[in-house]
Design an enzyme around this catalytic site. Sequence first.
Site, PDB file in Angstrom:
ATOM      1  N   LYS A 137     -55.112  -0.645   8.671  1.00 30.53           N
ATOM      2  CA  LYS A 137     -54.483  -0.145   7.330  1.00 30.53           C
ATOM      3  C   LYS A 137     -54.230  -1.236   6.458  1.00 30.53           C
ATOM      4  O   LYS A 137     -54.577  -1.159   5.333  1.00 30.53           O
ATOM      5  CB  LYS A 137     -53.089   0.513   7.612  1.00 30.53           C
ATOM      6  CG  LYS A 137     -53.124   1.460   8.716  1.00 30.53           C
ATOM      7  CD  LYS A 137     -51.748   2.172   8.969  1.00 30.53           C
ATOM      8  CE  LYS A 137     -50.487   1.103   9.208  1.00 30.53           C
ATOM      9  NZ  LYS A 137     -50.668   0.737  10.741  1.00 30.53           N
TER      10      LYS A 137
ATOM     11  N   ARG B 290     -42.341   4.696   9.033  1.00 27.69           N
ATOM     12  CA  ARG B 290     -42.550   4.739  10.602  1.00 27.69           C
ATOM     13  C   ARG B 290     -41.660   5.729  11.486  1.00 27.69           C
ATOM     14  O   ARG B 290     -41.889   5.632  12.753  1.00 27.69           O
ATOM     15  CB  ARG B 290     -42.300   3.286  10.838  1.00 27.69           C
ATOM     16  CG  ARG B 290     -43.879   2.562  11.088  1.00 27.69           C
ATOM     17  CD  ARG B 290     -43.238   0.969  11.601  1.00 27.69           C
ATOM     18  NE  ARG B 290     -44.444   0.320  12.482  1.00 27.69           N
ATOM     19  CZ  ARG B 290     -44.959  -0.488  11.641  1.00 27.69           C
ATOM     20  NH1 ARG B 290     -45.026  -0.600  10.504  1.00 27.69           N
ATOM     21  NH2 ARG B 290     -45.709  -1.214  12.526  1.00 27.69           N
TER      22      ARG B 290
ATOM     23  N   ARG C 224     -56.921 -10.468  16.662  1.00 27.47           N
ATOM     24  CA  ARG C 224     -56.524 -10.614  15.288  1.00 27.47           C
ATOM     25  C   ARG C 224     -55.864 -12.035  15.293  1.00 27.47           C
ATOM     26  O   ARG C 224     -55.103 -12.268  16.007  1.00 27.47           O
ATOM     27  CB  ARG C 224     -55.088  -9.688  14.978  1.00 27.47           C
ATOM     28  CG  ARG C 224     -54.760  -9.712  13.652  1.00 27.47           C
ATOM     29  CD  ARG C 224     -54.292  -8.339  12.985  1.00 27.47           C
ATOM     30  NE  ARG C 224     -53.021  -8.003  13.484  1.00 27.47           N
ATOM     31  CZ  ARG C 224     -52.470  -6.950  13.193  1.00 27.47           C
ATOM     32  NH1 ARG C 224     -52.929  -6.066  12.178  1.00 27.47           N
ATOM     33  NH2 ARG C 224     -51.304  -6.687  13.735  1.00 27.47           N
TER      34      ARG C 224
ATOM     35  N   ARG D  25     -50.033 -13.784  15.875  1.00 26.92           N
ATOM     36  CA  ARG D  25     -48.594 -13.220  15.740  1.00 26.92           C
ATOM     37  C   ARG D  25     -47.802 -12.863  16.953  1.00 26.92           C
ATOM     38  O   ARG D  25     -48.720 -12.453  18.016  1.00 26.92           O
ATOM     39  CB  ARG D  25     -48.662 -11.819  15.010  1.00 26.92           C
ATOM     40  CG  ARG D  25     -48.806 -12.214  13.488  1.00 26.92           C
ATOM     41  CD  ARG D  25     -49.074 -10.778  12.628  1.00 26.92           C
ATOM     42  NE  ARG D  25     -48.332  -9.663  13.016  1.00 26.92           N
ATOM     43  CZ  ARG D  25     -48.321  -8.409  12.612  1.00 26.92           C
ATOM     44  NH1 ARG D  25     -49.265  -8.317  11.548  1.00 26.92           N
ATOM     45  NH2 ARG D  25     -47.790  -7.333  13.125  1.00 26.92           N
TER      46      ARG D  25
ATOM     47  N   ARG E  15     -45.315  -2.236  21.269  1.00 25.91           N
ATOM     48  CA  ARG E  15     -45.604  -1.536  19.899  1.00 25.91           C
ATOM     49  C   ARG E  15     -46.308  -0.120  19.873  1.00 25.91           C
ATOM     50  O   ARG E  15     -45.974   0.668  19.203  1.00 25.91           O
ATOM     51  CB  ARG E  15     -46.441  -2.442  19.094  1.00 25.91           C
ATOM     52  CG  ARG E  15     -45.670  -3.591  18.765  1.00 25.91           C
ATOM     53  CD  ARG E  15     -46.558  -4.778  18.193  1.00 25.91           C
ATOM     54  NE  ARG E  15     -47.045  -4.592  16.926  1.00 25.91           N
ATOM     55  CZ  ARG E  15     -47.970  -5.073  16.326  1.00 25.91           C
ATOM     56  NH1 ARG E  15     -48.730  -6.043  16.919  1.00 25.91           N
ATOM     57  NH2 ARG E  15     -48.224  -4.654  15.000  1.00 25.91           N
TER      58      ARG E  15
HETATM   59  P1  AMP Z   1     -46.726  -4.468  10.865  1.00 28.87           P
HETATM   60  O1  AMP Z   1     -47.224  -5.579  10.386  1.00 28.87           O
HETATM   61  O2  AMP Z   1     -46.776  -3.238  10.012  1.00 28.87           O
HETATM   62  O3  AMP Z   1     -47.351  -4.140  12.249  1.00 28.87           O
HETATM   63  O4  AMP Z   1     -45.374  -4.538  11.201  1.00 28.87           O
HETATM   64  C1  AMP Z   1     -44.730  -5.563  12.239  1.00 28.87           C
HETATM   65  C2  AMP Z   1     -43.313  -5.234  12.600  1.00 28.87           C
HETATM   66  O5  AMP Z   1     -42.460  -5.301  11.627  1.00 28.87           O
HETATM   67  C3  AMP Z   1     -43.276  -3.903  13.450  1.00 28.87           C
HETATM   68  O6  AMP Z   1     -43.757  -4.176  14.710  1.00 28.87           O
HETATM   69  C4  AMP Z   1     -41.853  -3.494  13.408  1.00 28.87           C
HETATM   70  O7  AMP Z   1     -40.979  -4.675  14.133  1.00 28.87           O
HETATM   71  C5  AMP Z   1     -41.432  -4.552  11.997  1.00 28.87           C
HETATM   72  N1  AMP Z   1     -41.822  -3.088  10.777  1.00 28.87           N
HETATM   73  C6  AMP Z   1     -42.681  -2.881   9.993  1.00 28.87           C
HETATM   74  N2  AMP Z   1     -42.475  -1.803   9.246  1.00 28.87           N
HETATM   75  C7  AMP Z   1     -41.545  -1.274   9.748  1.00 28.87           C
HETATM   76  C8  AMP Z   1     -40.932   0.289   9.442  1.00 28.87           C
HETATM   77  N3  AMP Z   1     -41.540   1.013   8.439  1.00 28.87           N
HETATM   78  N4  AMP Z   1     -39.800   0.265  10.159  1.00 28.87           N
HETATM   79  C9  AMP Z   1     -39.390  -0.608  11.035  1.00 28.87           C
HETATM   80  N5  AMP Z   1     -39.889  -1.646  11.468  1.00 28.87           N
HETATM   81  C10 AMP Z   1     -40.844  -2.021  10.833  1.00 28.87           C
END
Ligand code: AMP
Length: 218
Positions: A13, A88, A127, A160, A171
């Site tokens: 995404k 989310r 990644r 990461r 996750r």
């Molecule tokens: P991402 O880079 O989108 O995979 O986000 C990394 C981490 O940030 C996720 O695993 C969550 O811990 C937190 N996170 C990102 N977006 C959200 C969201 N909309 N709601 C809650 N936690 C989030």
Amino acid sequence: MRIVFLGAPGVGKGTQADRVTAQFGWPKISTGDLLREAVRNQTALGLEAKKSMDAGKLVPDSVVIAMVREKLLDRSCEKGFILDGFPRTVPQAEELGSILRDKGLQLDRVVNFRVTREDVIKRLSGRRSCPKCQSVFHKQFAPPKIDGQCDRCGSSLVQRNDDKPETIEARLQVYDAQTAPLINYYEQKGRLSHLDGAGAMDQVYGRLSTLLSGLVNR
Ligand code: AMP
């Protein structure tokens, strides 16, 4: 255009959203990027969020909603935006609807990226991310020009914490339980388009760009 990108972690995404921004000009709002920035800057919010993020869990709704609200109300989002990684949860989706409704707006489309579980795991585990400029690479599918070094700013690439194998599983479970219900949620609202996220980045972008161009020219 006001668009949400939905899909499991690792479906691509964020990378695709960057390309949409480059072609169509709508800014990307990535809650993951905003939270990582807060962690880097060691703000109170960042220190609190880090625990959930490192464990592969979601940060509390109230925290991310406040962050997104501020961005959405910014002038840069007047002509549209792409939300990457938000909403989310169903409460986040409800809140997004209400923020937009208050401004007399609504979402134009929710794009659901579909990729097999096997591919998602491959994409996440390979990644490598730039801690400075947030560029994203993949050891196999999108390697940097110089091994371990960011093409854009030259910083050393890292894996990461939440892309490590033990956290990937957590996750994906969180995605299944809390985020996947949004597919039905938006389908019922008649806002959903599915996108085949399999294959090379350029191929996926070709499909996405066709879908979005169709919406713009409608
Ligand atoms: P991402 O880079 O989108 O995979 O986000 C990394 C981490 O940030 C996720 O695993 C969550 O811990 C937190 N996170 C990102 N977006 C959200 C969201 N909309 N709601 C809650 N936690 C989030």
